[in-house]
Design a protein around this motif. Structure first.
Motif, PDB file in Angstrom:
ATOM      1  N   VAL A 166      64.610  59.591  50.249  1.00  0.00           N
ATOM      2  CA  VAL A 166      65.045  58.192  50.233  1.00  0.00           C
ATOM      3  C   VAL A 166      64.138  57.407  51.173  1.00  0.00           C
ATOM      4  CG1 VAL A 166      67.438  58.704  49.658  1.00  0.00           C
ATOM      5  CG2 VAL A 166      66.745  58.663  52.053  1.00  0.00           C
ATOM      6  N   ASP A 167      64.322  56.110  51.209  1.00  0.00           N
ATOM      7  CA  ASP A 167      63.523  55.220  52.070  1.00  0.00           C
ATOM      8  C   ASP A 167      62.030  55.326  51.796  1.00  0.00           C
ATOM      9  OD1 ASP A 167      65.937  54.669  53.194  1.00  0.00           O
ATOM     10  OD2 ASP A 167      65.664  55.980  54.928  1.00  0.00           O
ATOM     11  N   LEU A 168      61.693  55.634  50.553  1.00  0.00           N
ATOM     12  CA  LEU A 168      60.281  55.736  50.200  1.00  0.00           C
ATOM     13  C   LEU A 168      59.774  54.328  49.894  1.00  0.00           C
ATOM     14  CD1 LEU A 168      58.242  58.051  49.790  1.00  0.00           C
ATOM     15  CD2 LEU A 168      58.885  58.091  47.400  1.00  0.00           C
ATOM     16  N   SER A 169      58.580  54.025  50.361  1.00  0.00           N
ATOM     17  CA  SER A 169      58.017  52.695  50.143  1.00  0.00           C
ATOM     18  C   SER A 169      57.880  52.393  48.644  1.00  0.00           C
ATOM     19  CB  SER A 169      56.662  52.663  50.853  1.00  0.00           C
ATOM     20  OG  SER A 169      55.802  51.820  50.211  1.00  0.00           O
ATOM     21  N   THR A 170      58.106  51.138  48.254  1.00  0.00           N
ATOM     22  CA  THR A 170      58.124  50.801  46.821  1.00  0.00           C
ATOM     23  C   THR A 170      56.741  50.907  46.183  1.00  0.00           C
ATOM     24  OG1 THR A 170      57.950  48.508  47.496  1.00  0.00           O
ATOM     25  CG2 THR A 170      60.141  49.293  46.878  1.00  0.00           C
ATOM     26  N   HIS A 171      55.692  50.868  46.975  1.00  0.00           N
ATOM     27  CA  HIS A 171      54.353  50.970  46.387  1.00  0.00           C
ATOM     28  C   HIS A 171      53.841  52.415  46.399  1.00  0.00           C
ATOM     29  CE1 HIS A 171      53.573  50.544  50.719  1.00  0.00           C
ATOM     30  NE2 HIS A 171      52.562  51.347  50.482  1.00  0.00           N
ATOM     31  N   ALA A 172      54.671  53.340  46.805  1.00  0.00           N
ATOM     32  CA  ALA A 172      54.222  54.743  46.912  1.00  0.00           C
ATOM     33  C   ALA A 172      53.888  55.326  45.538  1.00  0.00           C
ATOM     34  CB  ALA A 172      55.315  55.570  47.571  1.00  0.00           C
ATOM     35  N   LEU A 173      52.840  56.106  45.506  1.00  0.00           N
ATOM     36  CA  LEU A 173      52.450  56.811  44.276  1.00  0.00           C
ATOM     37  C   LEU A 173      52.780  58.289  44.482  1.00  0.00           C
ATOM     38  CD1 LEU A 173      48.991  55.133  43.645  1.00  0.00           C
ATOM     39  CD2 LEU A 173      51.113  54.746  42.402  1.00  0.00           C
TER      40      LEU A 173
ATOM     41  N   GLY B  72      50.385  60.797  52.180  1.00  0.00           N
ATOM     42  CA  GLY B  72      50.779  60.458  53.540  1.00  0.00           C
ATOM     43  C   GLY B  72      51.930  59.476  53.654  1.00  0.00           C
ATOM     44  N   TYR B  73      52.623  59.155  52.549  1.00  0.00           N
ATOM     45  CA  TYR B  73      53.754  58.225  52.614  1.00  0.00           C
ATOM     46  C   TYR B  73      54.910  58.843  53.419  1.00  0.00           C
ATOM     47  CZ  TYR B  73      51.397  55.891  48.738  1.00  0.00           C
ATOM     48  OH  TYR B  73      50.489  55.261  47.959  1.00  0.00           O
ATOM     49  N   SER B  74      55.580  58.011  54.213  1.00  0.00           N
ATOM     50  CA  SER B  74      56.738  58.481  54.981  1.00  0.00           C
ATOM     51  C   SER B  74      58.006  58.298  54.154  1.00  0.00           C
ATOM     52  CB  SER B  74      56.891  57.684  56.271  1.00  0.00           C
ATOM     53  OG  SER B  74      55.777  57.944  57.093  1.00  0.00           O
ATOM     54  N   ALA B  75      58.968  59.176  54.368  1.00  0.00           N
ATOM     55  CA  ALA B  75      60.248  59.083  53.667  1.00  0.00           C
ATOM     56  C   ALA B  75      61.290  59.874  54.452  1.00  0.00           C
ATOM     57  CB  ALA B  75      60.143  59.630  52.251  1.00  0.00           C
ATOM     58  N   THR B  76      62.515  59.784  54.005  1.00  0.00           N
ATOM     59  CA  THR B  76      63.599  60.531  54.647  1.00  0.00           C
ATOM     60  C   THR B  76      64.204  61.505  53.643  1.00  0.00           C
ATOM     61  OG1 THR B  76      64.090  58.616  56.003  1.00  0.00           O
ATOM     62  CG2 THR B  76      65.774  60.323  55.916  1.00  0.00           C
ATOM     63  N   LEU B  77      64.362  62.747  54.086  1.00  0.00           N
ATOM     64  CA  LEU B  77      64.960  63.755  53.207  1.00  0.00           C
ATOM     65  C   LEU B  77      66.481  63.734  53.383  1.00  0.00           C
ATOM     66  CD1 LEU B  77      63.841  66.289  51.416  1.00  0.00           C
ATOM     67  CD2 LEU B  77      64.819  67.606  53.279  1.00  0.00           C
ATOM     68  N   ALA B  78      67.206  63.683  52.276  1.00  0.00           N
ATOM     69  CA  ALA B  78      68.680  63.669  52.329  1.00  0.00           C
ATOM     70  C   ALA B  78      69.226  64.670  51.330  1.00  0.00           C
ATOM     71  CB  ALA B  78      69.194  62.271  52.013  1.00  0.00           C
TER      72      ALA B  78
END
Lengths: 173, 291
Positions: free
Chosen positions: B206-213, B185-191
């Motif tokens: 991009v813009d993926l949270s640093t703690h994302a697994l 369920g992590y949010s991110a931006t597709l580029a």
């Protein structure tokens, strides 16, 4: 001469149609896109004024950009080719060649092949440099340029051979 | 004056050459002119007619593959239909009207609807690719509508003419799409940065949270945080992640897109059914900004 002009016009139209709907859609091995339409610059008589050639280059480039959704790209590259053609021609053929004849029919196969390679190289270097402007991966752009140049060269040669036969039939010489 | 005319006459070819080159480079590098050019292109009736002929020819050549895709899609729809039918039958048997068939009384979420459009022209090898489709303003298409296909999200309508529309696909460096990862369920931006050296159409997150697994194969879907796409529409899946530190790997997550842009012939343009209405979002944003 009139028959020759008609042949020239038909050749331009056919080559543009082929470039727009056949060659530009190809991507051989993901690298090579043939662009043999550059050979059109060699079909005009040697003595064609540079102004006319520049207008022709701009017009053909504009038509290609219009249909291929690449505004300015082919226009810039092909206009430069048509302009430089006039500058390089005096060095490419002997002085005694009739100036009203198309360069491709009078230069001999070695000179034609070298001149064609020169025009195609100018075109491809300009086009890929403009297209890849701002790219980080210049190696990829360079490989695309060389691959496209090779394929374009072979196709342009085939087109020139076919065209040369037709031109002789039109009793230009 | 005489000398000026003489100068122009003797250097006509040079001046004309420089003028045409200036126009060409202006067209090439000026973004607004570029889009104007695209608009003019798509609204031209003659060009449109020729594109229709070419598209019909291409469509005919690819009928076998299209048929296979349609059969697959039909099978999925049939499965959903049977599942819903079964749930409805259970609901009626209990004599309790199930919640999911009650109408939305607020009327903010219209029923999902879309228009089918044929792709008339496409490019895939450039950094800023575009698609032209054969539906336009007359068919109810408007800018900022989402475009999808059986394989997933395709892009967003950028401009419309009467009978044609220009779509900015996911493989265009100007488009950034809000996404989320399934199952975490992590949010991110597709580029998109252009085709890879091998010519593959791989986007990145991009813009993926640093703690994302994250893991290879995780599904990427739309987040629904926009007025363009409903949530949970398939975008692609995470590709092979390079062996590097966790933090570095999160900066450049490859995404294998679900749509095969090289063989794209038909698309669905979403005309209704986006939960967040654009006018509503705009008015809300304006009211907050005004405070």
């Amino acid at each position: 001469m009139k028959r020759y002009n008609i042949l020239l016009f038909v050749s331009v139209v056919i080559m543009l149609l082929l470039q727009i709907w056949v060659f530009s859609g190809m991507s051989i091995l993901r690298y090579a896109t043939p662009m043999p339409y550059v050979m059109l610059a060699m079909l005009f008589p040697i003595a064609t004024p540079k102004v006319y050639m520049v207008l022709f280059g701009g017009g053909v480039g504009l038509i290609l950009d219009y249909f291929l959704l690449t505004p300015g790209l082919h226009m810039a590259a092909f206009t430069a080719v048509c302009f430089l053609r006039g500058l390089f021609l005096p060095y490419a053929f002997p002085v005694d060649v009739p100036q009203e004849s198309p360069c491709v029919l009078r230069l001999g196969s070695l000179r034609v092949s070298l001149f064609l390679l020169l025009l195609l190289s100018i075109h491809h270097v300009l086009l890929f440099a403009l297209e890849g402007w701002g790219e980080v991966d210049w190696l990829y752009v360079l490989m695309r340029c060389l691959a496209s140049l090779s394929v374009s060269y072979v196709m342009a040669w085939i087109a020139l051979l076919l065209w040369g036969g037709r031109a002789k039939e039109s009793r230009f010489r | 004056m005489q000398r000026l005319l003489e100068f122009l006459r003797t250097h006509a070819s040079w001046l004309l050459f420089l003028l045409i080159e200036a126009v060409a480079l202006g067209l090439l590098f000026n973004g607004s002119l570029y889009h104007r050019f695209v608009n003019v292109t798509t609204s031209n009736a003659l060009l449109g007619r020729i594109y229709v002929w070419v598209a019909e020819g291409r469509g005919y050549m690819g009928l076998r593959e299209k048929n296979r895709q349609l059969v697959e899609q039909n099978a999925l729809l049939m499965r959903d239909y049977l599942e819903l039918k079964q749930q409805l039958a259970y609901g009626q048997a209990d004599t309790v009207r199930p919640l999911y068939i009650l109408p939305d009384t607020l009327g903010q979420t219209p029923p999902f609807d879309y228009k089918v459009a044929a792709v008339l022209s496409r490019s895939i090898e450039h950094k800023r690719n575009l698609l032209v489709v054969d539906k336009g303003r007359l068919h109810g298409i408007a800018p900022q509508m989402g475009v999808v296909t059986a394989g997933g999200v395709v892009g967003i309508v950028a401009s419309v003419a009467e009978n044609f529309s220009v779509v900015v696909p996911l493989i265009n460096a100007d488009l950034r799409l809000s996404c989320k990862l399934i199952p975490k369920g992590y949010s991110a931006t597709l580029a998109w940065d252009g085709p890879t050296q091998a010519g593959e159409l791989v986007a990145r997150l991009v813009d993926l949270s640093t703690h994302a697994l994250i893991a290879e194969g995780d599904t990427v879907v739309t987040s629904g945080f926009s007025a363009v796409f409903p949530p949970n529409m398939y975008v692609g899946r995470i590709g092979k992640i390079q062996d590097q530190s966790h933090e570095q790997s999160l900066r450049d997550v490859p995404v294998e897109l679900g749509v095969h842009f090289a063989t794209l012939d038909f698309v669905y343009i979403i005309t209704e059914g986006v939960p967040l209405n654009k006018a509503f979002i705009d008015s809300l944003t304006n009211s907050i900004t005004a405070r």
